[in-house]
Enzyme design. Structure first.
Site, short mmCIF file in Angstrom:
data_model
loop_
_atom_site.label_atom_id
_atom_site.label_comp_id
_atom_site.label_asym_id
_atom_site.label_seq_id
_atom_site.Cartn_x
_atom_site.Cartn_y
_atom_site.Cartn_z
N GLU A 47 0.88 -1.18 0.00
CA GLU A 47 0.00 0.00 0.00
C GLU A 47 0.91 1.22 0.00
O GLU A 47 1.45 1.59 1.03
CB GLU A 47 -0.89 -0.01 1.26
CG GLU A 47 -1.81 -1.22 1.36
CD GLU A 47 -3.01 -1.14 0.41
OE1 GLU A 47 -3.33 -0.03 -0.05
OE2 GLU A 47 -3.62 -2.18 0.14
N CYS B 109 -2.27 9.67 2.50
CA CYS B 109 -1.87 9.08 1.21
C CYS B 109 -2.88 9.37 0.11
O CYS B 109 -2.51 9.43 -1.05
CB CYS B 109 -1.68 7.59 1.36
SG CYS B 109 -3.13 6.77 2.01
P1 NAD Z 1 7.41 5.31 7.77
O1 NAD Z 1 8.67 6.10 7.69
O2 NAD Z 1 6.71 5.18 9.07
O3 NAD Z 1 7.74 3.88 7.16
C1 NAD Z 1 6.76 2.86 7.08
C2 NAD Z 1 7.30 1.62 7.78
O4 NAD Z 1 8.45 1.16 7.09
C3 NAD Z 1 7.70 1.88 9.21
O5 NAD Z 1 7.21 0.84 10.03
C4 NAD Z 1 9.20 1.95 9.16
O6 NAD Z 1 9.83 1.46 10.35
C5 NAD Z 1 9.55 1.06 7.99
N1 NAD Z 1 10.75 1.51 7.31
C6 NAD Z 1 11.14 2.78 7.07
N2 NAD Z 1 12.30 2.80 6.39
C7 NAD Z 1 12.66 1.53 6.18
C8 NAD Z 1 13.75 0.88 5.53
N3 NAD Z 1 14.72 1.59 4.94
N4 NAD Z 1 13.78 -0.47 5.51
C9 NAD Z 1 12.80 -1.19 6.08
N5 NAD Z 1 11.76 -0.65 6.72
C10 NAD Z 1 11.67 0.69 6.77
O7 NAD Z 1 6.30 5.87 6.79
P2 NAD Z 1 6.47 6.51 5.36
O8 NAD Z 1 7.01 5.52 4.41
O9 NAD Z 1 7.09 7.84 5.45
O10 NAD Z 1 4.89 6.73 5.06
C11 NAD Z 1 4.44 7.70 4.21
C12 NAD Z 1 4.26 7.09 2.81
O11 NAD Z 1 3.32 6.04 2.88
C13 NAD Z 1 3.69 8.08 1.82
O12 NAD Z 1 4.29 7.86 0.58
C14 NAD Z 1 2.22 7.71 1.77
O13 NAD Z 1 1.56 8.05 0.58
C15 NAD Z 1 2.29 6.23 1.96
N6 NAD Z 1 1.05 5.75 2.54
C16 NAD Z 1 0.28 4.92 1.79
C17 NAD Z 1 -0.92 4.49 2.30
C18 NAD Z 1 -1.80 3.56 1.53
O14 NAD Z 1 -2.70 3.01 2.14
N7 NAD Z 1 -1.58 3.34 0.26
C19 NAD Z 1 -1.32 4.89 3.58
C20 NAD Z 1 -0.49 5.72 4.30
C21 NAD Z 1 0.71 6.15 3.78
#
Ligand code: NAD
Length: 462
Positions: free
Chosen positions: A214, A248
């Site tokens: 997602e 998102c």
């Molecule tokens: P985040 O930084 O919290 O990361 C998400 C998860 O991935 C966390 O649990 C984190 O610990 C882990 N993570 C982060 N970096 C990592 C790495 N290098 N290796 C392994 N695991 C890692 O959240 P984010 O990614 O900044 O979230 C925002 C993004 O998510 C935006 O792009 C948003 O559009 C997308 N998003 C999508 C949805 C959906 O339902 N499609 C919903 C919410 C957010």
């Protein structure tokens, strides 16, 4: 559990819990897990709201509407769907298997890993967890470390609701994710940005683990000359400022017909003022930016553009950014390169429908598309011409408020669907069974084949 030694233990506990409940019928397991989960959430409601406030100043009304209510609605929908979901489906049987039956069963995968992001840190953790448990799996949840207060409450909730370990929480950062990924799971459900999504998928491929991704993207909101300008502006402004734009499915940018550009921009400013007053920076109704890194990223975007015509003030002390309306930019502007994920709203003009469709479709497929028009025919046609995971006509974000609709992306915004029935499908697989009788025996299939060809040919033709 905060150290990496916790990972193997959590995985083992969750695996054991899945095995120990394998003999319980699916009709009992799912509803029971949902009851326990929603009771624990009810008991911790105030803590959840306070944690969201502490992590990024999320207003209470937004927490109730977009975190708790989404969860309760999801539980109701899952319970409704569970009444029929696990019923075995009888399928037709080929004539040659005379007197046998063919049936499809739904089976849980086993132990599911849910990796959640920070922007709706409660809901984007518990909604997939609820789906995985309802489908009969056990779960290991890795909440986002960026919303650490919510992560703590999630651990409390899941560990008190499932003392036997059916749902374990492991807290930590990317190192913990990497360690989790070195273990075998039966399904991985990841929500977050697409860069990390790719690394998750690579690791999952090592063990051939199926994944749901997602992800995010740049969601366009299209305002045609036939739109109701006041309604379009009000709803787009709301969708952009809700959760401080850290959504998102928020409208990332607006494409407005050149003929109505000025009227729309005027309505947009008026809508922001109605909601947040002339000084939105002081408003208690706007969430804060999650951390300094994201705050500085958004501030740099604002500093790098000339086109801010309203809002855009920043307070590094509170990490507040007031909604910014940005006009007169081009498709190559920095603001148009990546998902903004903050309360900055670029507005671009389009001159023809063809230009609009070509421009949008030349970019990655977004998670959502929004079309504003009072002509239903025009709106539906545009929606059909602009592929995305989902969207709305004459509104924004609402497609995720309904747990009866599938939620997910397409192309770079991800793949797989969840919510309600679609969660039950996402967290199970279809298992086929032929139940053959002892008699009669079809000798045709056994060697020696001599003298059987004519019968085989006859069967082929029949
Ligand atoms: P985040 O930084 O919290 O990361 C998400 C998860 O991935 C966390 O649990 C984190 O610990 C882990 N993570 C982060 N970096 C990592 C790495 N290098 N290796 C392994 N695991 C890692 O959240 P984010 O990614 O900044 O979230 C925002 C993004 O998510 C935006 O792009 C948003 O559009 C997308 N998003 C999508 C949805 C959906 O339902 N499609 C919903 C919410 C957010």
């Amino acid at each position: 559990m905060r150290n990496s030694e916790a990972v193997p233990r959590a995985v083992q506990i969750a695996r054991d819990a899945f095995v120990s409940q394998q003999s319980v019928s699916e009709t009992q397991k799912g509803p029971d897990a949902l009851r326990r989960l929603s009771r624990a959430v009810r008991e911790h409601e105030n803590e959840i709201v306070s944690a969201l406030q502490a992590d990024f100043g999320k207003p209470e009304l937004e927490s109730l509407a977009s975190e708790l209510s989404v969860f309760y609605q999801e539980v109701r929908e899952l319970k409704r769907c569970l009444k029929r979901f696990f019923r075995p489906q009888r399928r037709p049987t080929p004539q040659a298997f005379f007197r046998s039956t063919s049936t499809v069963y739904r089976e849980p995968f086993g132990t599911v890993l849910v990796i959640a992001p920070w922007n709706y840190p409660f809901q984007l953790s518990v909604v997939p967890v609820a789906g995985a448990l309802a489908a009969g799996n056990s779960v290991v949840l890795k909440p986002s470390e960026l919303a650490s207060n919510v992560a703590g409450v999630l651990e409390k909730i899941l560990h008190s609701a499932f003392p036997e370990g059916l749902a374990r929480v492991v807290q930590g950062d990317k190192q913990v994710v990497q360690e989790l990924l070195s273990h075998r799971f039966d399904h991985i459900f990841y929500t977050g940005n697409s860069v990390v999504g790719k690394t998750i998928m690579k690791s999952a491929a090592e063990q051939l683990t199926p994944v749901t991704l997602e992800l995010g993207g740049k969601n366009p909101a299209v305002v045609t000359a036939k739109a109701d300008m006041r309604v379009a502006a009000q709803r787009i402004a709301w969708g952009k400022a809700f959760n401080a734009g850290q959504t998102c499915v928020a409208p990332d940018y607006v494409l407005v017909d050149g003929a109505v550009h000025d009227e729309f921009v005027g309505e947009l400013r008026a809508a922001f003022v109605r909601m947040y007053g002339e000084k939105p920076l002081n408003s208690a109704d706007m969430a804060r930016i999650i951390n300094d890194r994201h705050f500085n990223r958004l501030k740099a975007l604002l500093d790098g553009t000339q086109g801010v015509i309203w809002g855009g003030s920043c307070d590094p002390r509170t990490r507040a950014i007031s909604p910014a309306v940005v006009t007169d930019l081009s498709w190559d502007d920095q603001l148009m390169k990546e998902e903004i994920f903050g309360p900055l709203l670029p507005i671009l003009r389009y001159q023809s429908r063809r230009e609009l469709v070509e421009r949008v479709n030349s970019r990655s497929r977004p998670l959502a598309v929004y079309v504003f028009s009072t002509s239903n025919t025009e709106a539906r046609q545009l929606f059909a011409d602009l592929p995305s995971g989902g969207g709305c006509i004459n509104d924004v974000v609402l497609q995720v408020a309904s747990s009866s609709l599938p939620f997910g992306g397409v192309g770079e915004s991800g793949f797989g669907r969840y919510r309600g029935l679609y969660s039950l499908r996402a967290f199970t697989y279809e298992r086929a069974l032929v139940n053959h009788r002892i008699w009669p025996e079809l000798r045709l299939r056994y060697p020696p084949y001599e003298g059987k060809l004519r019968l085989m040919r006859w069967l082929l033709g029949s």
